[in-house]
Design a protein around this motif. Structure first.
Motif, mmCIF file in Angstrom:
data_model
loop_
_atom_site.group_PDB
_atom_site.id
_atom_site.type_symbol
_atom_site.label_atom_id
_atom_site.label_comp_id
_atom_site.label_asym_id
_atom_site.label_seq_id
_atom_site.Cartn_x
_atom_site.Cartn_y
_atom_site.Cartn_z
ATOM 1 N N LEU A 91 36.566 41.899 -8.653
ATOM 2 C CA LEU A 91 36.814 43.037 -8.351
ATOM 3 C C LEU A 91 36.683 44.002 -9.653
ATOM 4 O O LEU A 91 37.062 44.075 -10.589
ATOM 5 N N GLU A 92 35.988 44.993 -8.807
ATOM 6 C CA GLU A 92 35.429 46.246 -9.910
ATOM 7 C C GLU A 92 36.659 47.303 -10.016
ATOM 8 O O GLU A 92 36.778 47.902 -11.038
ATOM 9 N N SER A 93 37.318 47.655 -8.976
ATOM 10 C CA SER A 93 38.302 48.871 -9.099
ATOM 11 C C SER A 93 39.579 48.578 -8.132
ATOM 12 O O SER A 93 39.246 47.609 -7.050
ATOM 13 N N VAL A 94 40.625 49.101 -8.140
ATOM 14 C CA VAL A 94 41.719 48.829 -7.277
ATOM 15 C C VAL A 94 41.923 50.420 -6.347
ATOM 16 O O VAL A 94 41.517 51.382 -6.997
ATOM 17 N N SER A 95 42.421 50.045 -5.455
ATOM 18 C CA SER A 95 42.714 51.315 -4.460
ATOM 19 C C SER A 95 44.186 51.570 -4.212
ATOM 20 O O SER A 95 44.479 52.028 -3.155
ATOM 21 N N SER A 96 44.991 51.280 -5.039
ATOM 22 C CA SER A 96 46.445 51.707 -4.874
ATOM 23 C C SER A 96 46.873 51.944 -6.244
ATOM 24 O O SER A 96 46.513 51.825 -7.439
ATOM 25 N N GLU A 97 47.939 52.775 -6.237
ATOM 26 C CA GLU A 97 48.496 53.284 -7.463
ATOM 27 C C GLU A 97 49.421 51.957 -8.080
ATOM 28 O O GLU A 97 49.597 51.059 -7.274
ATOM 29 N N ARG A 98 49.927 52.130 -9.431
ATOM 30 C CA ARG A 98 50.432 51.227 -10.220
ATOM 31 C C ARG A 98 49.915 50.087 -10.229
ATOM 32 O O ARG A 98 50.647 48.786 -10.070
ATOM 33 N N THR A 99 48.478 49.796 -10.388
ATOM 34 C CA THR A 99 47.908 48.731 -10.134
ATOM 35 C C THR A 99 46.678 48.590 -11.152
ATOM 36 O O THR A 99 46.341 49.306 -11.547
ATOM 37 N N ARG A 100 46.794 47.211 -11.902
ATOM 38 C CA ARG A 100 45.752 46.846 -12.733
ATOM 39 C C ARG A 100 44.959 45.484 -12.346
ATOM 40 O O ARG A 100 45.642 44.754 -11.834
ATOM 41 N N ILE A 101 43.933 45.427 -13.033
ATOM 42 C CA ILE A 101 43.273 44.098 -13.022
ATOM 43 C C ILE A 101 43.281 43.390 -14.269
ATOM 44 O O ILE A 101 43.144 43.971 -15.274
ATOM 45 N N GLU A 102 43.495 42.108 -14.172
ATOM 46 C CA GLU A 102 43.442 41.046 -14.916
ATOM 47 C C GLU A 102 42.089 40.154 -14.712
ATOM 48 O O GLU A 102 42.066 39.673 -13.671
ATOM 49 N N ARG A 103 41.525 39.865 -15.705
ATOM 50 C CA ARG A 103 40.421 38.859 -15.418
ATOM 51 C C ARG A 103 40.593 37.418 -15.364
ATOM 52 O O ARG A 103 39.763 36.708 -14.862
ATOM 53 N N THR A 104 41.585 36.900 -15.936
ATOM 54 C CA THR A 104 42.310 35.618 -16.241
ATOM 55 C C THR A 104 43.601 35.330 -16.016
ATOM 56 O O THR A 104 44.198 36.615 -16.463
ATOM 57 N N PHE A 105 43.992 34.509 -15.252
ATOM 58 C CA PHE A 105 45.367 33.800 -15.306
ATOM 59 C C PHE A 105 45.988 33.414 -16.449
ATOM 60 O O PHE A 105 45.585 32.271 -16.797
ATOM 61 N N ASP A 106 46.849 34.138 -17.259
ATOM 62 C CA ASP A 106 47.276 33.504 -18.632
ATOM 63 C C ASP A 106 48.570 33.314 -18.665
ATOM 64 O O ASP A 106 49.443 34.107 -18.426
ATOM 65 N N PRO A 107 48.978 31.911 -18.367
ATOM 66 C CA PRO A 107 50.488 31.483 -18.128
ATOM 67 C C PRO A 107 51.210 32.199 -19.293
ATOM 68 O O PRO A 107 52.434 32.678 -19.233
ATOM 69 N N ALA A 108 50.756 32.242 -20.562
ATOM 70 C CA ALA A 108 51.706 32.861 -21.836
ATOM 71 C C ALA A 108 51.879 34.268 -21.475
ATOM 72 O O ALA A 108 52.909 34.729 -21.642
ATOM 73 N N ALA A 109 50.889 35.001 -20.985
ATOM 74 C CA ALA A 109 51.019 36.467 -20.544
ATOM 75 C C ALA A 109 52.286 36.576 -19.526
ATOM 76 O O ALA A 109 52.970 37.750 -19.505
ATOM 77 N N VAL A 110 52.138 35.713 -18.326
ATOM 78 C CA VAL A 110 52.961 35.807 -17.531
ATOM 79 C C VAL A 110 54.602 35.562 -18.030
ATOM 80 O O VAL A 110 55.470 36.067 -17.425
ATOM 81 N N ARG A 111 54.582 34.554 -18.737
ATOM 82 C CA ARG A 111 55.908 34.209 -19.233
ATOM 83 C C ARG A 111 56.441 35.548 -20.378
ATOM 84 O O ARG A 111 57.569 35.640 -20.006
ATOM 85 N N ARG A 112 55.566 36.413 -20.828
ATOM 86 C CA ARG A 112 56.087 37.411 -21.545
ATOM 87 C C ARG A 112 56.420 38.458 -20.616
ATOM 88 O O ARG A 112 57.472 39.204 -20.812
ATOM 89 N N LEU A 113 55.616 38.713 -19.546
ATOM 90 C CA LEU A 113 55.992 39.553 -18.349
ATOM 91 C C LEU A 113 57.653 39.152 -17.758
ATOM 92 O O LEU A 113 58.238 40.160 -17.792
ATOM 93 N N LYS A 114 57.688 38.028 -17.613
ATOM 94 C CA LYS A 114 58.974 37.405 -17.113
ATOM 95 C C LYS A 114 60.262 37.799 -18.135
ATOM 96 O O LYS A 114 61.144 38.279 -17.674
ATOM 97 N N ALA A 115 59.506 37.845 -19.394
ATOM 98 C CA ALA A 115 60.789 37.875 -20.297
ATOM 99 C C ALA A 115 61.185 39.336 -20.705
ATOM 100 O O ALA A 115 62.376 39.829 -20.706
ATOM 101 N N GLU A 116 60.049 40.440 -20.481
ATOM 102 C CA GLU A 116 60.220 41.768 -20.633
ATOM 103 C C GLU A 116 60.700 42.373 -19.239
ATOM 104 O O GLU A 116 61.142 43.667 -19.195
ATOM 105 N N ALA A 117 60.545 41.909 -18.133
ATOM 106 C CA ALA A 117 60.756 42.669 -17.025
ATOM 107 C C ALA A 117 62.239 42.854 -16.770
ATOM 108 O O ALA A 117 63.042 42.066 -16.980
#
Length: 185
Positions: A91-117
């Motif tokens: 995916l080159e770009s998104v067509s919605s607000e409040r949206t970002r692209i990540e190139r790989t699924f990183d379990p450690a990054a998702v754990r951090r998202l959960k901890a900070e959310a």
């Protein structure tokens, strides 16, 4: 810590995506749609694969549809208010607000998202969810079972993973759809 929730419309034989056609009936009525909206209203971040994002981006403008019923407008507004992370290598770009692209699924990054959310997250789409399930990240599951057996496709739960879950809620709808809510033990 926020919870990571996985929920999808699913065929009676366990497919979140049918090999041919759709998943059958039961989910299209207003009662079910409103219930799903109410169930996920608290979500602060959606984690999507590319295909699921391309399906869900409809909600970016659904509130502008002529004759959009109130439950559709409400769901659109809730979706628009949440953050969206799309995992895609193409995916080159998104067509919605409040949206970002990540190139790989990183379990450690998702754990951090959960901890900070401050609000829960969802993982949407069976392929991306399979990665989150395999990494032990998913805390709750919502299966919305239609009345159809589709015989093939992409399964709601990935093969090769054992989960022992606790049933915490269930509801039957007049359309025949069943909602089953599980949490990890």
């Amino acid at each position: 810590m926020a919870r990571l929730v996985y929920g999808m419309i699913t065929s009676l034989d366990g497919y979140a995506s049918a090999a041919e056609g759709d998943l059958g009936s039961g989910a299209e009525d207003e009662e079910v749609h409103t219930y799903i909206g109410d169930t996920f209203r608290h979500v602060g971040t959606y984690l999507y694969g590319r295909r699921m994002y391309e399906t869900m981006v409809f909600w970016e403008t659904a509130h502008d549809l002529p004759d959009a019923p109130p439950h559709v407008v409400q769901y659109a507004r809730d979706w628009q208010a949440a953050e969206k992370v799309v995992y895609s290598t193409t995916l080159e770009s998104v067509s919605s607000e409040r949206t970002r692209i990540e190139r790989t699924f990183d379990p450690a990054a998702v754990r951090r998202l959960k901890a900070e959310a401050t609000a829960d997250l969802t993982v949407d789409g069976p392929t991306l969810a399979a990665q989150a399930i395999a990494a032990g990240l998913v805390d709750e599951y919502h299966l919305f079972l239609t009345t159809s057996v589709v015989g093939g496709g992409t399964r709601f739960f990935p093969d090769g993973v054992r989960l022992d879950l606790e049933l915490v809620g269930q509801r039957a709808f007049d359309s025949g759809l069943l909602h089953l809510h599980y949490r990890t033990r």
